[in-house]
Design a protein around this motif. Structure first.
Motif, short mmCIF file in Angstrom:
data_model
loop_
_atom_site.label_atom_id
_atom_site.label_comp_id
_atom_site.label_asym_id
_atom_site.label_seq_id
_atom_site.Cartn_x
_atom_site.Cartn_y
_atom_site.Cartn_z
N UNK A 62 0.95 -1.28 0.03
CA UNK A 62 0.02 -0.07 -0.01
C UNK A 62 1.11 1.31 0.05
N UNK A 63 2.11 1.19 0.89
CA UNK A 63 3.04 2.27 0.86
C UNK A 63 3.58 2.68 -0.59
N UNK A 64 3.96 1.39 -1.25
CA UNK A 64 4.58 1.58 -2.71
C UNK A 64 3.63 2.20 -3.30
N UNK A 65 2.36 1.81 -3.53
CA UNK A 65 1.13 2.26 -4.49
C UNK A 65 1.25 3.70 -4.06
N UNK A 66 0.96 4.24 -2.85
CA UNK A 66 0.77 5.52 -2.60
C UNK A 66 1.89 6.31 -3.26
N UNK A 67 3.31 5.80 -3.11
CA UNK A 67 4.29 6.68 -3.70
C UNK A 67 4.35 6.75 -5.22
N UNK A 68 3.71 5.69 -5.84
CA UNK A 68 3.75 5.47 -7.25
C UNK A 68 2.76 6.40 -7.58
N UNK A 69 1.72 6.39 -6.99
CA UNK A 69 0.72 7.44 -7.65
C UNK A 69 0.85 9.05 -7.20
N UNK A 70 1.62 9.17 -6.43
CA UNK A 70 1.85 10.63 -5.72
C UNK A 70 2.68 11.53 -7.02
N UNK A 71 3.77 10.62 -7.48
CA UNK A 71 4.82 11.53 -8.21
C UNK A 71 5.34 10.44 -9.14
N UNK A 72 6.29 11.06 -10.16
CA UNK A 72 7.18 10.03 -10.95
C UNK A 72 8.63 10.12 -10.54
N UNK A 73 8.84 10.93 -9.26
CA UNK A 73 10.14 10.98 -9.07
C UNK A 73 10.16 10.41 -7.65
N UNK A 74 9.28 10.43 -6.80
CA UNK A 74 9.48 9.86 -5.22
C UNK A 74 9.98 8.44 -5.12
N UNK A 75 10.69 8.00 -4.27
CA UNK A 75 11.34 6.70 -4.25
C UNK A 75 10.84 6.00 -2.73
N UNK A 76 10.76 4.78 -3.03
CA UNK A 76 10.25 3.89 -1.73
C UNK A 76 11.32 2.67 -1.73
N UNK A 77 12.04 2.50 -0.38
CA UNK A 77 12.89 1.58 -0.58
C UNK A 77 12.57 0.29 0.40
N UNK A 78 12.96 -0.94 -0.13
CA UNK A 78 12.52 -1.73 0.72
C UNK A 78 13.63 -2.63 1.17
N UNK A 79 13.85 -2.81 2.30
CA UNK A 79 15.05 -3.56 2.96
C UNK A 79 14.68 -4.65 3.44
N UNK A 80 15.53 -5.82 2.78
CA UNK A 80 15.11 -7.06 3.40
C UNK A 80 16.60 -7.89 3.59
N UNK A 104 17.35 12.20 -1.47
CA UNK A 104 16.65 13.23 -0.81
C UNK A 104 15.24 12.84 -1.28
N UNK A 105 15.19 12.04 -2.46
CA UNK A 105 13.82 11.52 -3.11
C UNK A 105 13.25 10.66 -2.22
N UNK A 106 13.87 9.96 -1.51
CA UNK A 106 13.19 8.70 -0.66
C UNK A 106 12.23 9.45 0.22
N UNK A 107 10.93 8.75 -0.03
CA UNK A 107 9.63 9.16 0.68
C UNK A 107 9.38 8.13 1.73
N UNK A 108 9.75 6.86 1.58
CA UNK A 108 9.47 6.00 2.80
C UNK A 108 10.47 4.79 2.65
N UNK A 109 11.03 4.19 3.67
CA UNK A 109 11.78 3.04 3.89
C UNK A 109 11.18 1.94 4.62
N UNK A 110 10.95 0.92 3.90
CA UNK A 110 10.43 -0.41 4.72
C UNK A 110 11.45 -1.21 5.26
N UNK A 111 11.45 -1.35 6.37
CA UNK A 111 12.53 -2.65 7.03
C UNK A 111 11.53 -4.04 7.19
N UNK A 112 12.08 -4.74 6.55
CA UNK A 112 11.41 -6.08 6.64
C UNK A 112 12.20 -6.89 7.59
N UNK A 113 11.65 -7.62 8.48
CA UNK A 113 12.47 -8.68 9.46
C UNK A 113 13.51 -7.66 10.33
#
Length: 616
Positions: A227-245, A311-320
């Motif tokens: 849901x977080x990824x979808x929000x960032x993708x919808x909001x702009x073409x430049x924002x970044x979400x990072x998923x850390x595994x 500076x473009x990173x809008x969210x970071x997701x830390x899994x585990x």
């Protein structure tokens, strides 16, 4: 009075509902004979056909009829094939299916049940020997009818399961017990109705907040990530979400999910998903969803020439995120959580002290909030104009709140059953392992029973029986007897919350025994629950891995995941299993003479059928 437009709309709705119901009746009349035949010949296959029909049926009226007729088919099949012989217990899968269907009808369609239907359900419950539940169902009808029907149905059970209703549900109905679910849809979620705690996660993302999420595996916490990824993708073409595994295997899994889930038209040179590990990097700086491991993200954040990208990173997701407490690489997780300025989601199933972690993360966020405020004051004095690209990025980010929520959900969707694998007489056996057998009296005395030590319904029943056996003078034995317990007594539908309350009572009682000085009784309980096997995976098990797989197949427990931390062992198991299957396939191949014999027999059978037809 209603307006003409409203009346027209109501008429159209009723007409559509009538059409849906008509189609549902036609589908049921078409399929019910084949379903009855399947249940009679192959019970498992037939019940799957019935469940498939019920899943696709859109009429509640037809569903109720199909449920009741399905129960009738089950009773007939049970009477034909599974009459209990003297000294033998009946086939419980029939009883479980019967009870499962009764649960569904009473839980989802109680308002649509007529007195005749309720009488049928009461009769089915009496077949199983649950006479107290029969009376409960008859109590749903008016008292006069209930008294009359009770006399009619007071006969010997046809298929008694040999257990009380509560014990039966605890022992055999565990996977099918209903859990608490919300009925109101959430417009943000299309394919299911989220629970309250899942909605809280979505609210956190909508408000640009950070959150620590502690929930069991497969409970649905990962949905907030997408849901977080979808929000960032919808909001702009430049924002970044990072998923850390933490591992490359999980990185590959998430990348595949992102590719399958999201598509978007982007400016030339931009892509939706990128990947960065020590062995592989792809579209790292030109993607909107970057999936990576902690060490690689640290490299990116500390690179001076990549600060514009950071500076473009809008969210970071830390899994585990519990890897923060590991022995190897823990400092990298700590660095990342302290470095990032954007909101984050920290996911885990096994954080022992989530409150302490959340408090520390809130301190980190408060520090960055002060830094942000001071930098805004400094920039306001200089009044330097922002570029158009930076304005777009900041608009996509929204206003960050620097708040860190803690969301804890302890209920697993499905209970875990624990077993110890034992190899004896060239045969694999799976011995039930009770979680309480891992405890000691000293641990209970000093710390109590761990909050994450959950018991399944059969394990609760086994704990009670052991406590009652070890301590015959136990004052609460009758009160906590499943057939007499307040949350179970005369209940047709025992729910998961009832079992959780019962589990808490048993644990509280066991701790009370220790405090009362009955440590020897607690010691006897723990020893009685301890499985009589070592359960070590020795050399003889490693060389007989194909036999383990075949045992699981015979128990209908495949597919299965087998965890091993030694890659060479994994390769050895895979090679041995392939060779075993090749040898087995060669042995099962028939020689040409056998094939010829079968072909001739088939031709003779067809010829005899033809001659019989000619004679008639």
């Amino acid at each position: 009075k209603k307006k003409s437009a409203e009346l027209i709309i109501e008429a159209q709705v009723k007409r559509k509902e009538a059409e849906v119901e008509k189609k549902a009746w036609e589908a049921w009349h078409t399929q019910k004979e084949s379903i009855q035949k399947e249940i009679s010949q192959d019970f498992d296959k037939g019940t799957k056909c019935l469940e498939t029909f019920l899943q696709h049926c859109k009429s509640d009226v037809v569903k109720v009829t199909a449920e009741l007729e399905g129960i009738e088919y089950c009773c007939k099949a049970w009477g034909e094939h599974c009459q209990p012989k003297e000294g033998h217990s009946p086939e419980m899968n029939f009883a479980v299916f019967l009870m499962q269907r009764i649960h569904n009808v009473l839980d989802k369609h109680e308002d649509q049940l007529s007195p005749t239907m309720l009488k049928k359900l009461a009769r089915y419950l009496s077949y199983l020997g649950f006479l107290n539940l029969k009376d409960t169902v008859l109590g749903m009808i008016d008292a006069k009818q209930g008294q009359r029907i009770k006399k009619v149905l007071a006969r010997a059970p046809k298929f008694p399961v040999g257990l009380g209703a509560s014990r039966f549900q605890l022992q055999y109905m565990g996977p099918y017990l209903f859990r608490e679910e919300r009925k109101d849809p959430d417009p943000r979620v299309q394919h299911f109705i989220p629970d309250t705690w899942q909605r809280e996660l979505l609210d956190a993302v909508d408000n640009n907040e950070s959150a620590v999420i502690v929930a069991p595996t497969s409970s649905g916490k990962t949905y907030a990530s997408y849901y977080c990824m979808e929000k960032v993708l919808r909001s702009s073409d430049t924002g970044v979400v990072v998923y850390v595994s933490p591992t490359k295997a999980l990185v590959n899994q998430v990348v595949a999910t992102v590719y399958g889930r999201f598509t978007k038209s982007l400016p030339e040179g931009m892509v939706v998903c990128g990947c960065f590990t020590r062995d592989y990097r792809h579209n790292v700086h030109n993607c909107q969803v970057l999936v990576t491991v902690p060490q690689c993200l640290e490299i990116l954040l500390l690179s001076p020439h990549l600060q514009d990208w950071a500076n473009k990173i809008q969210y970071v997701i830390f899994d585990e995120v519990h890897c923060l407490g590991g022995e190897i690489g823990a400092e990298v997780w700590e660095h990342l959580l302290a470095l990032i300025r954007c909101p984050f989601l920290a996911l885990s199933a096994t954080i022992s002290n989530p409150e302490d972690l959340t408090q520390w993360l809130q301190l980190v966020k408060s520090y960055w909030e002060r830094v942000e405020n001071s930098s805004e004051e400094l920039s306001s004095t200089k009044m330097k104009p922002k570029s158009k690209r930076r304005q777009q990025t900041e608009a996509g980010k929204g206003s960050q709140t620097f708040k860190v929520r803690l969301v804890i959900y302890k209920e697993r969707y499905n209970d875990l059953e624990k077993f110890v694998c034992d190899f004896e007489d060239n045969e694999y056996k799976f011995v039930p392992y009770h979680p309480c057998s891992a405890l000691t009296v000293n641990h209970i005395e000093e710390y109590g029973i761990p909050s994450d030590l959950a018991l399944s319904p059969p394990e609760c029943l086994r704990l009670y029986d052991t406590m009652e056996y070890v301590f015959p003078q136990w004052s609460r034995a009758k009160e906590l007897e499943p057939e007499e317990y307040k949350c179970f007594k005369n209940k047709v539908i025992i729910r998961k919350r009832d079992v959780r309350e019962y589990e808490a009572e048993l644990k509280k009682e066991l701790v009370g025994w220790v405090k009362a000085g009955w440590k020897n009784k607690v010691e006897d309980v723990l020893l009685s629950l301890d499985p009589e096997t070592e359960g070590t995976f020795g050399q003889e098990k490693k060389t007989n891995f194909p036999l383990l797989v075949e045992t699981l197949q015979n128990m209908n427990l495949l597919p299965a995941l087998f965890f091993a931390f030694d890659i060479s062992m994994v390769e050895t198991f895979a090679t041995g299993l392939v060779q075993h299957l090749l040898r087995k396939s060669k042995r099962t191949k028939l020689p040409d003479s056998e094939k010829q014999k079968i072909r001739i027999e088939n031709k003779l059978r067809k010829l005899s059928k033809y001659l019989k037809k000619e004679e008639t």
